[in-house]
Design an enzyme around this catalytic site. Structure first.
Site, PDB file in Angstrom:
ATOM      1  N   CYS A  79     -29.623 -24.311   4.570  1.00 29.58           N
ATOM      2  CA  CYS A  79     -28.340 -23.761   4.121  1.00 29.58           C
ATOM      3  C   CYS A  79     -27.869 -24.465   2.838  1.00 29.58           C
ATOM      4  O   CYS A  79     -28.426 -24.227   1.782  1.00 29.58           O
ATOM      5  CB  CYS A  79     -27.296 -23.835   5.233  1.00 29.58           C
ATOM      6  SG  CYS A  79     -25.955 -22.642   5.020  1.00 29.58           S
ATOM      7  N   HIS A 167     -29.893 -21.153   9.907  1.00 33.16           N
ATOM      8  CA  HIS A 167     -29.898 -22.380  10.714  1.00 33.16           C
ATOM      9  C   HIS A 167     -30.909 -22.251  11.856  1.00 33.16           C
ATOM     10  O   HIS A 167     -30.626 -21.619  12.873  1.00 33.16           O
ATOM     11  CB  HIS A 167     -28.506 -22.649  11.288  1.00 33.16           C
ATOM     12  CG  HIS A 167     -27.518 -23.092  10.255  1.00 33.16           C
ATOM     13  ND1 HIS A 167     -27.360 -24.417   9.905  1.00 33.16           N
ATOM     14  CD2 HIS A 167     -26.659 -22.392   9.484  1.00 33.16           C
ATOM     15  CE1 HIS A 167     -26.426 -24.510   8.972  1.00 33.16           C
ATOM     16  NE2 HIS A 167     -25.996 -23.289   8.690  1.00 33.16           N
ATOM     17  N   GLU A 169     -31.793 -24.503  13.887  1.00 34.71           N
ATOM     18  CA  GLU A 169     -31.477 -25.420  14.979  1.00 34.71           C
ATOM     19  C   GLU A 169     -30.587 -24.815  16.054  1.00 34.71           C
ATOM     20  O   GLU A 169     -30.497 -25.340  17.166  1.00 34.71           O
ATOM     21  CB  GLU A 169     -30.827 -26.700  14.427  1.00 34.71           C
ATOM     22  CG  GLU A 169     -29.431 -26.546  13.853  1.00 34.71           C
ATOM     23  CD  GLU A 169     -29.392 -26.097  12.393  1.00 34.71           C
ATOM     24  OE1 GLU A 169     -28.331 -26.222  11.769  1.00 34.71           O
ATOM     25  OE2 GLU A 169     -30.428 -25.610  11.890  1.00 34.71           O
TER      26      GLU A 169
END
Length: 509
Positions: A79, A167, A169
């Site tokens: 990001c 993202h 994660e």
């Protein structure tokens, strides 16, 4: 030393989550502020740049010095990290015309890219950005796009440098772990050897070397962190570990006796100290939450200081500090705004003159539990809900009295025991009762009552950073409410808290 992935933090709410996902791959990683890059030793196998609340175009945007990293180590920008790599190399980053937050799908994937291997067309990813990489430098190859964001992922030619606009994660990026594994294992060539068993072996060995024949004093709380820290220290130095378990009068019903007994069964050298009256006197007339926390903390330190001085030649203070506490203390902008006092990293006041040993300060909470399991700790201790350091002192709203503690202990005991009886205890992250500074009208028999109100709280979470209220069965809540009102003198009304975090916190104070 362990092979390490270095994560540079730009202040993203997801930075700790990146680290936890890397750890789930059995690879060690560390988080450091972008402006405090550690020495780049041979143990570091790759670097990840986190997201950020900033825009790369902000005057005060975080700008790391990557001169010793980029092109020399595998590098993944997430990001903001991706936008930074593009922006500082001649690409164009502008405010998004379509602000992309939430779920998106990859409409193009370069399956030949090492980073994107095994990703499927249409893969769902999680976007959270107000800026978009509009154009990239000529040596940047676009390796993934969505229908709205052409530059969703890129690789710099002739470098192991990558950027992704989403993202990986977060849970909603359905193949995020695939991508992280591609980077950490396949590109960075990390061995997946960071396991609970390897942690136990290396930590005990390091503690033996560090402590030798020195004595260590450790304050036990009955919780998972201090218990696992105690077992590790005990395995390293045996009876040279002196544990102190203080009854502050704010524990759960029978907790002091029960926990003390379980510690003795583990073979720990532990002393129980009944200091209830000292804590009650220190809290007399105090209602403000932060003042209560400070009074409890100061009294604990005073008691702990007296008890530790009764042990001759103590050199070290053992603590159950875990990694999120360490990260908090060295965050990008310094420790974050005080929502409530926490246990301070670094421990007790200077006048105690003890060196600090923190065997768990590289672990997240879920890792502590896995290490505890590897050490053979019983499930009832490992699965114990988090319990605040100030105990029932912050679950009694307003001032503290022994009678209020008695009422709340009885209420809490009925609630927790029924959760266990109905096999609901392990399905919630944390549960507890709160005694409200409110009285309400009730009727018992032919008599009108004017008694206390209690609130029940139960939340589901993975790490305590965010939490949703637990949807406990109505039948369960009805039974608990009835039992509390019928069995606890002084309570005539029970309510259930259905607030999530954020905006509410898990505790009320």
């Amino acid at each position: 030393m362990h092979q390490t992935i270095l994560i540079l933090d730009f202040g993203s709410q997801y930075t700790q989550l990146i680290a936890r996902r890397v750890r789930e791959l059995n690879v060690y990683c560390e988080i450091h502020p972008f402006n405090k890059i550690p020495e780049l030793t041979s143990d570091i196998k790759g670097v990840i740049l986190s997201g950020s609340p900033f825009s790369v175009r902000d005057i005060n945007a975080p700008y790391p010095d990557l001169s010793k990293i980029k092109g020399k180590f595998p590098l993944l920008g997430v990001c903001y990290g991706a936008q930074f790599l593009s922006h500082t190399n001649g690409g164009e980053v502008l405010p998004s015309t379509i602000r992309e937050y939430g779920r998106a799908n990859l409409s193009f994937i370069n399956h030949e890219s090492d980073l994107m291997k095994g990703m499927t067309d249409g893969s769902q990813v999680w976007m959270s950005h107000g800026d978009t990489i509009l154009t990239v430098p000529t040596d940047f190859d676009i390796i993934a796009s969505t229908s709205n964001v052409r530059v969703s992922a890129f690789k710099i030619a002739n470098e192991q440098t990558y950027g992704i606009q989403f993202h990986p994660e977060v849970y909603h990026s359905t193949e995020g772990m695939n991508l992280l594994q591609n980077f950490v294992v396949n590109i960075c060539k990390c061995e997946q050897s960071w396991t609970p068993v390897s942690f136990v072996e290396s930590t005990i060995s390091e503690l033996k070397q560090k402590l030798g024949n020195d004595k260590v004093v450790l304050g036990l709380s009955g919780g998972v962190d201090s218990s696992v820290a105690a077992i590790l220290l005990h395995k390293a130095i045996g009876s040279n570990l002196h544990c102190i378990f203080v009854d502050n009068g704010l524990l759960r019903k029978n907790e002091f006796e029960d926990v003390l007994h379980s510690y003795e069964n583990m073979g720990l050298n532990v002393k129980g100290v009944d200091a209830k009256e000292l804590f009650y006197n220190a809290l007399k007339g105090i209602s403000e939450p932060e003042a209560k926390r400070k009074a409890i903390g100061k009294t604990f330190i005073d008691v702990f200081d007296i008890e530790s001085h009764r042990i001759e030649d103590v050199k070290w203070l053992g603590q159950g500090t875990i990694y999120p506490d360490v990260i908090e203390s060295m965050s990008v902008n310094g420790p974050s705004a005080t929502i409530k006092s926490h246990h301070n990293v670094g421990g007790l006041p200077d006048y105690m003159k003890l060196k600090i040993v923190e065997p768990l300060n590289t672990l997240f909470k879920d890792e502590v539990r896995r290490v505890g399991k590897a050490l053979g700790l019983k499930d009832e201790l490992l699965n114990r809900h988090p319990f605040p350091g100030p105990g029932l002192g912050i679950r009694i709203l307003g001032d503290i009295t022994p009678e209020k503690v008695r009422i709340l202990q009885e209420v809490d005991h009925i609630y927790i025991e029924e959760l266990k009886a109905q096999n609901l205890y392990t399905k919630v992250w944390q549960a507890g009762a709160i005694l409200l500074p409110v009285q309400s009208v009730g009727v018992m028999g032919d008599e009108r009552t004017y008694e206390q109100v209690v609130a029940l709280r139960a939340v589901s979470s993975t790490d305590g950073m965010t939490a949703d209220w637990s949807h406990l069965p109505y039948e369960f809540l009805a039974k608990v409410s009835s039992d509390i009102i019928n069995k606890v003198k002084g309570v005539n009304r029970v309510v259930y808290d259905i607030s999530s975090k954020p905006p509410a916190t898990i505790e009320w104070e």
